[in-house]
Design a protein around this motif. Sequence first.
Motif, PDB file in Angstrom:
ATOM      1  N   LYS A  92       0.832  -1.216   0.000  1.00  0.00           N
ATOM      2  CA  LYS A  92       0.000   0.000   0.000  1.00  0.00           C
ATOM      3  C   LYS A  92       0.863   1.261   0.000  1.00  0.00           C
ATOM      4  O   LYS A  92       1.771   1.393   0.827  1.00  0.00           O
ATOM      5  CB  LYS A  92      -0.889   0.031   1.248  1.00  0.00           C
ATOM      6  CG  LYS A  92      -2.049  -0.946   1.173  1.00  0.00           C
ATOM      7  CD  LYS A  92      -2.849  -0.933   2.461  1.00  0.00           C
ATOM      8  CE  LYS A  92      -3.855  -2.061   2.457  1.00  0.00           C
ATOM      9  NZ  LYS A  92      -5.160  -1.662   1.955  1.00  0.00           N
ATOM     10  N   GLN A  96      -2.313   5.566   1.831  1.00  0.00           N
ATOM     11  CA  GLN A  96      -3.374   4.567   2.015  1.00  0.00           C
ATOM     12  C   GLN A  96      -3.139   3.762   3.288  1.00  0.00           C
ATOM     13  O   GLN A  96      -4.067   3.506   4.065  1.00  0.00           O
ATOM     14  CB  GLN A  96      -3.409   3.626   0.802  1.00  0.00           C
ATOM     15  CG  GLN A  96      -4.498   2.576   0.874  1.00  0.00           C
ATOM     16  CD  GLN A  96      -5.887   3.182   0.802  1.00  0.00           C
ATOM     17  OE1 GLN A  96      -6.167   3.979  -0.061  1.00  0.00           O
ATOM     18  NE2 GLN A  96      -6.753   2.813   1.740  1.00  0.00           N
ATOM     19  N   TYR A 149      -7.824  -5.041   2.693  1.00  0.00           N
ATOM     20  CA  TYR A 149      -7.827  -4.026   3.772  1.00  0.00           C
ATOM     21  C   TYR A 149      -7.804  -4.754   5.116  1.00  0.00           C
ATOM     22  O   TYR A 149      -8.781  -4.681   5.879  1.00  0.00           O
ATOM     23  CB  TYR A 149      -9.077  -3.137   3.690  1.00  0.00           C
ATOM     24  CG  TYR A 149      -9.117  -2.225   2.493  1.00  0.00           C
ATOM     25  CD1 TYR A 149      -8.568  -0.946   2.559  1.00  0.00           C
ATOM     26  CD2 TYR A 149      -9.686  -2.641   1.308  1.00  0.00           C
ATOM     27  CE1 TYR A 149      -8.593  -0.104   1.449  1.00  0.00           C
ATOM     28  CE2 TYR A 149      -9.712  -1.812   0.192  1.00  0.00           C
ATOM     29  CZ  TYR A 149      -9.166  -0.548   0.277  1.00  0.00           C
ATOM     30  OH  TYR A 149      -9.192   0.279  -0.818  1.00  0.00           O
ATOM     31  N   GLN A 274      -7.795   3.531  -6.126  1.00  0.00           N
ATOM     32  CA  GLN A 274      -7.456   3.344  -4.710  1.00  0.00           C
ATOM     33  C   GLN A 274      -7.117   1.876  -4.447  1.00  0.00           C
ATOM     34  O   GLN A 274      -7.823   0.982  -4.901  1.00  0.00           O
ATOM     35  CB  GLN A 274      -8.660   3.760  -3.842  1.00  0.00           C
ATOM     36  CG  GLN A 274      -8.429   3.531  -2.374  1.00  0.00           C
ATOM     37  CD  GLN A 274      -9.631   3.955  -1.530  1.00  0.00           C
ATOM     38  OE1 GLN A 274     -10.269   4.950  -1.789  1.00  0.00           O
ATOM     39  NE2 GLN A 274      -9.931   3.177  -0.519  1.00  0.00           N
ATOM     40  N   ASN A 275      -6.036   1.662  -3.731  1.00  0.00           N
ATOM     41  CA  ASN A 275      -5.595   0.291  -3.409  1.00  0.00           C
ATOM     42  C   ASN A 275      -5.407  -0.552  -4.676  1.00  0.00           C
ATOM     43  O   ASN A 275      -5.670  -1.749  -4.692  1.00  0.00           O
ATOM     44  CB  ASN A 275      -6.598  -0.374  -2.466  1.00  0.00           C
ATOM     45  CG  ASN A 275      -5.932  -1.334  -1.505  1.00  0.00           C
ATOM     46  OD1 ASN A 275      -4.817  -1.091  -1.039  1.00  0.00           O
ATOM     47  ND2 ASN A 275      -6.585  -2.433  -1.219  1.00  0.00           N
TER      48      ASN A 275
END
Length: 477
Positions: A92, A96, A149, A274-275
């Motif tokens: 990451k 993030q 996550y 994102q990610n």
Amino acid sequence: MQLHYIANASVPSVSDKTLPVIDPSDGKAYDEIQRGNAEDVDKAVRAARRCLDSVWSKLSGAERGRLLMRLSQKIGEHADELAAIEQRDCGKPTKQAKADALALARYFEFYAGACDKLHGETLPYQEGYTVLTWREPHGVTGHVIPWNYPMQIFGRSVGGALAAGNVCVVKPSEDACLSVLRVAQLAAEVGMPAGAINIVTGYGHEVGDALARHPGIDHISFTGSPTVGTLIQQAAAIRHCPVTLELGGKSPQIVFADADLDAALPVIINAIVQNAGQTCSAGSRLLVEESIYEKLLDRLGGAFENLRVGPAAMDLDVGPLIRQSQQQRVWDFLSDAQHANIPMVAQGQVVDDAPQTGFYQAPTLLRDVPVTHRLAQEEVFGPVLASMSFRDENHAVELANATHFGLVAGIWTQDGGRQLRMARRVKSGQVFVNNYGAGGGVELPFGGVKSSGYGREKGFEALYGFTTLKTVAIKHG
Ligand code: NAD
């Protein structure tokens, strides 16, 4: 070498086997985790049960809340350390990883405050009766979580379960265990009773399956792919164990001609990069009203070309994918697009100094993706945005609902009536109007419909799923 964490102690696996920990930025192994098995799971479940019976069930909501608040504060103090662990383990970018650590702290803060606010009701009934409902914890809860996550999903799942009075056995992904093992240690340091949080690492088909089948598990929260969700459901069904499933999505961003494009564009881009696109709620389908389709793709294409991809520590727009097989999965989708003559509008760039052995993929914008093509139907779980145009509101609804998923939808329009009509007609667990994701939204119930799963995590609503309702009818004349 990382060990399981059971009853506030680091313990090796019964199997004596380990698995490597790979850094996605360079593809190299730098640590080892335990390859657990059913015996390790059994140890953890027994530890959890002992804790439940002897300590946890005797604490008041306020006492549990104080513990969770202390853990939240401790996580806040260790946010940089946790972010650094997650960064290397999952690839990451720094921003993030830090955001994930702070979100983890925020989950425990939110659920700390909720511990003493979960109550039943008194119900009107016949003369001579008093009827009450109580919300009781399930008991020992199992949590199978994915790699995308780890901290955030641990926070929402374990935070909610503990707040509702349960104890937890957690099986993190074999690709991302390190941060949650550290959080369990921090929990012990703030006084979490031994056995309230237990972590068993290893493969899904070994540890995850054993957890889902264990007779001592009273509820299972699963976050992951639809395929494994089915396996968990089947394993749990044998003994009628309740399950919450948070599965994937193919979430649409629906842009009408009257949308504020300056506001929409950065959000649409972020929702897919994102990610590195490895987000269950990624806005991976872009549906655009015909009259602005060319204009919007033009602007988006320019922005995609400026996106930079590289090692997590460089903190660029996009980091690496989690592992080589995930990279191959994205390549397979893109090669299918090529064979189907789906036009590519633009791609970002992998920086020159990114190691060849890392798992990089440039963000890719595709156009005119047929609604039935797998790029419009299946989760890529990479930074690939599939766009298509629509004629009118009815057509937009038809396209938006034309997948098996229903997790999140974004609607971009200034027309208030249309905002509400669309929000009602789109089939998904969350709808965002003129925004997407609401910045994480710890307080906002999250979960899907159709193949995106069922049950809700996040927010107060999650606590209902982590409890069972008992009705008590007293006849007193
Ligand atoms: P996955 O389903 O492969 O793995 C998830 C977890 O299940 C891992 O811990 C894995 O070890 C375990 N597992 C694998 N096989 C198992 C088995 N037979 N029995 C029990 N457990 C088993 O998913 P992933 O690749 O880790 O994550 C990506 C998927 O997760 C995507 O589909 C994504 O959309 C989904 N996801 C959903 C949410 C959500 O909240 N809806 C959030 C994050 C990820």
